[in-house]
Design a protein around this motif. Structure first.
Motif, mmCIF file in Angstrom:
data_model
loop_
_atom_site.group_PDB
_atom_site.id
_atom_site.type_symbol
_atom_site.label_atom_id
_atom_site.label_comp_id
_atom_site.label_asym_id
_atom_site.label_seq_id
_atom_site.Cartn_x
_atom_site.Cartn_y
_atom_site.Cartn_z
ATOM 1 N N TYR A 165 7.782 -56.847 43.733
ATOM 2 C CA TYR A 165 8.462 -57.760 42.819
ATOM 3 C C TYR A 165 7.632 -58.016 41.565
ATOM 4 C CZ TYR A 165 11.438 -58.943 46.842
ATOM 5 O OH TYR A 165 12.297 -58.898 47.899
ATOM 6 N N ILE A 166 6.333 -58.167 41.735
ATOM 7 C CA ILE A 166 5.476 -58.440 40.577
ATOM 8 C C ILE A 166 5.534 -57.267 39.608
ATOM 9 C CG2 ILE A 166 3.096 -58.786 39.810
ATOM 10 C CD1 ILE A 166 2.598 -60.294 42.445
ATOM 11 N N GLY A 167 5.366 -56.063 40.138
ATOM 12 C CA GLY A 167 5.432 -54.874 39.293
ATOM 13 C C GLY A 167 6.802 -54.684 38.669
ATOM 14 N N GLY A 168 7.854 -55.006 39.414
ATOM 15 C CA GLY A 168 9.213 -54.857 38.896
ATOM 16 C C GLY A 168 9.484 -55.777 37.721
ATOM 17 N N VAL A 169 9.044 -57.034 37.835
ATOM 18 C CA VAL A 169 9.239 -57.990 36.739
ATOM 19 C C VAL A 169 8.437 -57.566 35.516
ATOM 20 C CG1 VAL A 169 8.781 -60.361 35.993
ATOM 21 C CG2 VAL A 169 9.816 -59.938 38.228
ATOM 22 N N ARG A 170 7.233 -57.113 35.723
ATOM 23 C CA ARG A 170 6.409 -56.668 34.590
ATOM 24 C C ARG A 170 7.048 -55.464 33.901
ATOM 25 N NH1 ARG A 170 0.704 -55.917 37.288
ATOM 26 N NH2 ARG A 170 -0.061 -55.626 35.153
ATOM 27 N N LEU A 171 7.651 -54.571 34.677
ATOM 28 C CA LEU A 171 8.340 -53.405 34.119
ATOM 29 C C LEU A 171 9.507 -53.857 33.240
ATOM 30 C CD1 LEU A 171 8.096 -50.293 34.407
ATOM 31 C CD2 LEU A 171 9.720 -50.445 36.296
ATOM 32 N N THR A 193 10.677 -69.477 48.051
ATOM 33 C CA THR A 193 10.297 -68.429 48.992
ATOM 34 C C THR A 193 9.204 -67.576 48.371
ATOM 35 O OG1 THR A 193 11.881 -66.813 48.130
ATOM 36 C CG2 THR A 193 12.680 -68.332 49.846
ATOM 37 N N SER A 194 8.616 -66.698 49.169
ATOM 38 C CA SER A 194 7.595 -65.791 48.637
ATOM 39 C C SER A 194 8.204 -64.844 47.609
ATOM 40 C CB SER A 194 6.954 -64.987 49.774
ATOM 41 O OG SER A 194 7.911 -64.158 50.409
ATOM 42 N N ALA A 195 9.484 -64.480 47.774
ATOM 43 C CA ALA A 195 10.138 -63.575 46.822
ATOM 44 C C ALA A 195 10.239 -64.231 45.449
ATOM 45 C CB ALA A 195 11.528 -63.198 47.328
ATOM 46 N N ARG A 196 10.562 -65.521 45.417
ATOM 47 C CA ARG A 196 10.630 -66.252 44.151
ATOM 48 C C ARG A 196 9.236 -66.384 43.545
ATOM 49 N NH1 ARG A 196 9.921 -71.489 42.247
ATOM 50 N NH2 ARG A 196 11.447 -72.212 40.684
ATOM 51 N N ALA A 197 8.254 -66.725 44.370
ATOM 52 C CA ALA A 197 6.895 -66.903 43.874
ATOM 53 C C ALA A 197 6.355 -65.602 43.266
ATOM 54 C CB ALA A 197 5.990 -67.364 45.016
ATOM 55 N N GLU A 198 6.642 -64.471 43.894
ATOM 56 C CA GLU A 198 6.152 -63.196 43.375
ATOM 57 C C GLU A 198 6.822 -62.842 42.059
ATOM 58 O OE1 GLU A 198 6.196 -60.036 46.305
ATOM 59 O OE2 GLU A 198 5.604 -61.460 47.863
ATOM 60 N N ARG A 199 8.125 -63.085 41.955
ATOM 61 C CA ARG A 199 8.813 -62.813 40.685
ATOM 62 C C ARG A 199 8.244 -63.676 39.562
ATOM 63 N NH1 ARG A 199 12.720 -61.476 44.557
ATOM 64 N NH2 ARG A 199 14.461 -60.127 43.900
ATOM 65 N N LEU A 200 8.004 -64.958 39.848
ATOM 66 C CA LEU A 200 7.477 -65.848 38.818
ATOM 67 C C LEU A 200 6.044 -65.477 38.450
ATOM 68 C CD1 LEU A 200 8.934 -69.305 39.915
ATOM 69 C CD2 LEU A 200 9.646 -67.858 38.007
ATOM 70 N N GLU A 201 5.286 -65.004 39.427
ATOM 71 C CA GLU A 201 3.938 -64.526 39.116
ATOM 72 C C GLU A 201 4.002 -63.312 38.197
ATOM 73 O OE1 GLU A 201 -0.072 -62.679 41.247
ATOM 74 O OE2 GLU A 201 1.416 -63.738 42.476
ATOM 75 N N GLY A 202 4.950 -62.410 38.487
ATOM 76 C CA GLY A 202 5.126 -61.252 37.619
ATOM 77 C C GLY A 202 5.519 -61.659 36.212
ATOM 78 N N SER A 204 4.806 -64.553 34.724
ATOM 79 C CA SER A 204 3.642 -65.162 34.084
ATOM 80 C C SER A 204 2.639 -64.098 33.629
ATOM 81 C CB SER A 204 2.968 -66.129 35.066
ATOM 82 O OG SER A 204 1.806 -66.690 34.506
ATOM 83 N N ARG A 205 2.400 -63.103 34.477
ATOM 84 C CA ARG A 205 1.472 -62.033 34.110
ATOM 85 C C ARG A 205 1.980 -61.262 32.904
ATOM 86 N NH1 ARG A 205 -0.722 -58.691 39.369
ATOM 87 N NH2 ARG A 205 -1.266 -60.459 40.715
#
Length: 337
Positions: A165-171, A193-202, A204-205
């Motif tokens: 998810y992090i890589g997908g959002v950054r892409l 959820t962890s899925a939401r947290a990972e997307r938001l981390e992506g 932010s990055r």
């Protein structure tokens, strides 16, 4: 009158082979020659042979079933996810029992108890929002093998299959910045959820990496209409975003409907990008730019991890992460000035 069950012996007699050979065919053993396997399979089909799973369970202490729990069936992502699980488990001659937790941990607990009552061999779980982080430990104490998928609780304590998810959002964010966008908003679901947290981390990055402006985060109900209602909130943000990245394709499709209702044309007046790349992405108006997460492959990966765990209960924990890819369509066609 109930028809009596066809036996292995009857199949063997008609096929002109030994009962042991028929048993090997049923168990998909590679030791049987192709022409013999095809002959036996044809006889089984002609006689309407059905394997006696109950007897196999008694012999092997296995129900040949696994349970799968997903948080909703609104999103067709889970249909494709299940398809991957069934494909792999079918190759292992297992039946998949599907249940919907409705993102309710109490309901999820009841489902798990029912699965235990049915004697499932293991579970693939996409944890409901608010799931107790101790649940994986309790399931281990029950002796019930667990693979978490798409969401995760308890840290790195079970096998896990998911998307990057992090890589997908950054892409997605890099794509929008390359199109000239600097004020980018994020449309999220509210479930923590962890899925939401990972997307938001992506998100932010990517903001830090690209120098884009965080134009705001808006939450919506996971439905087309809920996402459509969020359009007004996004349009009223002080930052006036020129692009919106959405949590998934369901929200993206709903958002585009809401934007048109408000007199704004997606892909022309404001760019919209989704995550998942479901079949609906090519059916929306305009066609939706999205990040392909390939849910069928994630489901297949989760099933392989569970099959591995069932064969080797003490094997080391493993993670399988599917790499995302960008699918460019007309919804991100707007070039910011």
């Amino acid at each position: 009158m109930k028809k009596s069950r066809v036996t292995l012996g009857e199949v063997a007699r008609v096929a002109g082979v030994s009962r042991a050979t028929v048993s090997l065919v049923v168990r998909k053993s590679p030791l049987v020659a192709d022409h013999t396997r095809e002959k036996v399979q044809q006889v089984m089909a002609d006689l309407d042979y059905v394997r006696d799973i109950g007897a196999a369970r008694l012999r092997n202490n296995s129900s040949r079933t696994i349970g799968v729990i997903v948080p909703n069936l609104v999103n067709s992502f889970f249909t494709e996810f299940l398809s991957g699980i069934e494909r792999v488990m079918g190759e292992d001659d297992r039946v998949v029992l599907l249940a919907n937790s409705h993102d309710d941990p109490a309901r999820q607990t009841l489902i798990l108890q029912r699965f235990r009552g049915h004697g499932v061999d293991g579970v693939i779980l996409c944890p409901a929002e608010g799931t107790d982080p101790e649940l994986p430990l309790r399931m281990r104490q029950w002796g019930l093998p667990l693979v978490q998928s798409l969401r995760e609780v308890g840290g790195n304590v079970t096998d896990y299959a998911g998307a990057d998810y992090i890589g997908g959002v950054r892409l997605a964010m890099r794509h929008l910045v390359e199109r000239g966008h600097r004020r980018i908003a994020f449309l999220s679901v509210s479930a923590r959820t962890s899925a939401r947290a990972e997307r938001l981390e992506g998100f932010s990055r990517a903001i830090a990496e690209t120098g884009a402006e965080d134009a705001g985060i808006v939450e919506a109900e996971l439905s087309w209409e809920g996402a459509a209602r969020s359009a007004r909130q996004l349009l009223e943000l002080d930052s006036s975003p020129s692009a919106v990245l959405c949590f998934n394709d369901v929200l993206a499709a709903g958002l585009m409907l809401g934007l048109r209702r408000a007199g704004h044309e997606p892909g022309r007046d404001i760019a919209v990008v989704g995550l998942d790349d479901l079949p609906l992405a090519e059916l929306t108006y305009p066609p939706l730019t999205s990040i392909a997460m390939i849910p069928e492959n994630i489901g297949a990966a989760a099933a392989r991890l569970l099959a591995r765990r069932l064969l080797q209960p003490d094997v080391e924990i493993e993670r399988s992460i599917i790499a995302p890819s960008l699918m460019i369509r007309d919804s991100s066609g707007y070039h910011a000035g």
